[in-house]
Design an enzyme around this catalytic site. Structure first.
Site, PDB file in Angstrom:
ATOM      1  N   HIS A 327      19.019 -11.768  19.327  1.00  0.00           N
ATOM      2  CA  HIS A 327      20.324 -12.024  18.699  1.00  0.00           C
ATOM      3  C   HIS A 327      21.065 -13.209  19.330  1.00  0.00           C
ATOM      4  CE1 HIS A 327      23.740 -11.273  16.292  1.00  0.00           C
ATOM      5  NE2 HIS A 327      23.738  -9.967  16.303  1.00  0.00           N
ATOM      6  N   LYS A 406      27.565  -2.418  -6.562  1.00  0.00           N
ATOM      7  CA  LYS A 406      28.642  -3.406  -6.651  1.00  0.00           C
ATOM      8  C   LYS A 406      29.260  -3.495  -8.046  1.00  0.00           C
ATOM      9  CE  LYS A 406      27.482  -7.775  -6.858  1.00  0.00           C
ATOM     10  NZ  LYS A 406      26.966  -9.116  -6.507  1.00  0.00           N
ATOM     11  N   LEU A 414      37.614  -2.869  -6.741  1.00  0.00           N
ATOM     12  CA  LEU A 414      37.521  -2.545  -5.315  1.00  0.00           C
ATOM     13  C   LEU A 414      36.488  -3.474  -4.673  1.00  0.00           C
ATOM     14  CD1 LEU A 414      37.278   1.350  -5.627  1.00  0.00           C
ATOM     15  CD2 LEU A 414      39.330   0.019  -5.082  1.00  0.00           C
ATOM     16  N   TYR A 439      33.925  -1.920  14.788  1.00  0.00           N
ATOM     17  CA  TYR A 439      33.713  -3.372  14.836  1.00  0.00           C
ATOM     18  C   TYR A 439      32.981  -3.746  13.556  1.00  0.00           C
ATOM     19  CZ  TYR A 439      31.364  -7.674  16.661  1.00  0.00           C
ATOM     20  OH  TYR A 439      30.885  -8.942  16.871  1.00  0.00           O
ATOM     21  N   THR A 441      31.612  -7.242  11.599  1.00  0.00           N
ATOM     22  CA  THR A 441      31.434  -8.675  11.810  1.00  0.00           C
ATOM     23  C   THR A 441      32.084  -9.485  10.687  1.00  0.00           C
ATOM     24  OG1 THR A 441      29.271  -8.123  12.722  1.00  0.00           O
ATOM     25  CG2 THR A 441      29.698 -10.436  12.256  1.00  0.00           C
ATOM     26  N   THR A 452      31.020 -15.535  14.968  1.00  0.00           N
ATOM     27  CA  THR A 452      31.633 -14.297  14.452  1.00  0.00           C
ATOM     28  C   THR A 452      33.011 -14.015  15.055  1.00  0.00           C
ATOM     29  OG1 THR A 452      30.575 -12.978  16.194  1.00  0.00           O
ATOM     30  CG2 THR A 452      29.383 -13.190  14.093  1.00  0.00           C
TER      31      THR A 452
END
EC number: 2.3.1.137
Length: 612
Positions: A327, A406, A414, A439, A441, A452
């Site tokens: 990462h 979606k 929404l 959290y 991102t 980020t």
């Protein structure tokens, strides 16, 4: 993004880098106001008052001084955070990074032309490798289209870190080696490394100035596969990369001291385009259930992953694929783009190679044979044991929710990402009986080398809504109103964070200035509420939207009593992957996912009763 995948003739991938705006430093009072808002859900009145006093004292005292120093720093840098973030979030971290920091995920090809099927690993592998190598060539020629929001270009620097990049362990801090060059910048490495049964092989992917073809790649893979399956397993040097960082750094130094040739071999791996792994296992996967494959990619055989490599492309015996990535050099959106590009190519070609079957006389792969002794073998065994012990403690639940996606959430006005974040808040509240600091991102790629920012999804508005959903006396109308308030709040936060108006990275900057100046840690950062609300990397829910394409991933939780939660959004479904530690009696990834799916239904139900 789909339109952006068309080859771009006009623009070059990295052409806007020099004209991107610098990362701004937010206003101190704004950051502190937002911080105070974010701790509210985790404090009683007395605790909140105490934190409020600490914040005001900080704002009018040391905070202002630190903020001025941060502004000074920002004047001399286009991104005041970049180096700090790399060190604090990744390179200074000493825990084993392969399991705790890397992200991983399955390739979506099994949903169409490549369902799991024994005997397909090598042939499919040659095709998937070829498409990846084509992407590498597009990057080298700067023909990967610039990502944009509207007409605004985003930072593309992370794409430089995808190929020929590797983390190298250090005693106190690791470093990143990046060997990638565009064609206009000069020569770039053109070999890949293949790991199979504890052995490592290398071969060039260019021959006589052009890319080798899938039939030629297949010959190389067959050669390696046969060699490894007709002899004992190799020592599995790669397992050392799964160790605690300082231990791996010492083991690496010892390995190099044993024989200088070992350094040459290590550098071959470091500079390789990518590492291709051949697994013997056949993890189960269906388009609805990703749990076993996702776990296999994140916590598979450590002797055939180079944990520090920016790109491990993993193949399984049943012809299913995935990737495991360090990462530190880039965020998941880079991998999502490559995976989507490759998947589109596989779809377009119906999973087959339609070109020439001719195989030129290309050199066979060469084995990387490390000089080892008893100590090195012992280090490898210790690394494997440590890794497998920790990996066996990880629970992963990864499923597709197929009732809607979606299309329906947008019809109900929404935002789909906020929809999932609030469903997660409600599910956590129902499972644990209290709010969970979270959290999410946000990307800051509007700015030079932006990566980020943290969106703290557990807002006071979200908690009020969760309470109303659990309160027997609240009306449907009240519940709906509170839900819409929570949506509005979340959408505003996401916009703020993406445009450089978040506060978590700002607070991190202030704490690091204090450290660099040799000042005592300001009380703001030692206040129990700072940690309780997630500060200092203590978020119980560590989450990220992977995007709106067919690509899924997973990370481990940030804290022992927490969850890792990655998800992607499609027109007709939501796909989620949740991780938790089995040794924590309070957490349960399976239960949380089931409650999230229930929350999806409850939320749509609320919108269907809009007239109440």
């Amino acid at each position: 993004m789909e339109n952006q995948l068309a080859k771009s003739n006009e623009e070059r991938t990295f052409q806007y880098q020099d004209s991107l705006p610098s990362l701004p430093v937010p206003l101190l009072e704004e950051s502190l106001r937002k911080y105070l808002e974010s701790v509210k859900p985790f404090a009683n009145e007395e605790e909140y008052k105490k934190t409020e006093e600490i914040v005001h004292k900080f704002q009018n005292g040391i905070g202002e001084k630190l903020h001025q120093k941060l502004l000074e720093r920002a004047k001399g840098k286009r991104n005041w955070l970049e180096e700090w973030w790399l060190n604090v979030a990744y390179l200074d971290v000493r825990i084993p990074s392969q399991l705790n920091v890397n992200f991983a995920g399955p390739a979506p090809h099994f949903e169409h032309y490549w369902p799991p099927k024994e005997g397909t690993q090598l042939e499919r592998g040659s095709i998937i490798l070829w498409h990846n190598l084509n992407y590498w060539q597009l990057l080298r020629k700067e023909k990967v289209p610039v990502h944009k929001v509207g007409n605004t270009p985003l930072d593309m620097n992370q794409f430089r870190m995808l190929f020929s990049t590797c983390k190298v362990p250090g005693i106190t801090r690791d470093s990143i080696m990046n060997y990638f060059r565009t064609e206009s910048e000069g020569r770039s490495p053109n070999h890949i490394v293949v790991l199979c049964r504890g052995r490592a092989f290398v071969f060039d992917v260019m021959h006589e100035g052009c890319l080798i073809t899938p039939p030629e790649l297949l010959r190389q893979l067959m050669y390696i596969h046969k060699k490894c399956h007709s002899a004992p397993d190799g020592p599995g040097i790669a397992a050392l990369t799964s160790e605690e960082r300082t231990r791996w750094a010492k083991a690496r130094e010892y390995l190099i001291g044993l024989d200088p040739e070992n350094l040459t071999l290590l550098e071959k791996v470091q500079s390789s385009l990518l590492v291709y792994s051949m697994e013997d296992s056949s993890p189960h996967v269906t388009p609805e259930d990703y749990s076993e494959i996702t776990a296999a990619i994140l916590i598979g055989d450590p002797t055939i992953r180079w944990g520090d490599k920016s790109y491990n492309l993993i193949s399984f015996s049943n012809g299913v694929f995935g990737c495991n990535c360090d990462h530190a050099p880039f965020d998941a959106m880079v991998m999502v783009n490559v995976s989507y590009y490759v998947d589109e190519k596989i779809l377009q070609n119906e999973g087959r190679w339609k070109g020439s079957e001719k195989v030129r006389d290309i050199p066979l792969p060469e084995e990387l044979v490390f000089t080892v002794d008893e100590k090195v073998l012992n280090d490898i065994n210790q690394a494997k044991a440590q890794y497998l012990r920790e990996a066996s403690d990880l629970q992963i639940a990864a499923y597709a929710f197929t009732s809607f996606g979606k299309k329906l959430t947008k019809k109900k006005m929404l935002h789909p990402d906020t929809f999932i974040q609030l469903a997660l808040q409600l599910a956590y509240y129902r499972l644990h009986g209290h709010p969970g600091c979270c959290y999410e991102t946000a990307m800051t790629r509007y700015f030079y080398h932006g990566r980020t920012e943290t969106v703290r999804s557990c807002t006071a508005e979200a908690v009020r809504w969760c309470q109303s959903m659990q309160g027997p006396s609240t009306t449907l109308h009240e519940r709906q109103q509170k839900m819409l308030e929570a949506f509005t709040k979340h959408n505003k936060m996401m916009k703020d964070c993406s445009t450089g108006k978040g506060f978590d990275r700002h607070l991190l900057g202030l704490s690091l200035i204090a450290k660099e100046e040799g000042l005592p840690v300001p009380e703001l950062f030692t206040d129990p509420l700072f940690t309780k609300s997630g500060g200092g990397g203590n978020f119980v829910l560590s989450t990220s939207l992977i995007g709106y394409l067919r690509v899924q991933g997973v990370v481990v939780p940030m804290v022992h009593n927490g969850y890792g939660f990655f998800y992607h959004i499609r027109d007709d479904r939501f796909v989620v992957a949740c991780s938790a530690w089995k040794s924590c009696p309070e957490t349960d990834a399976e239960k949380l996912v089931q409650l999230i799916f229930c929350a999806f239904h409850d939320m749509i139900q609320l919108m269907n009763t809009a007239h109440l």
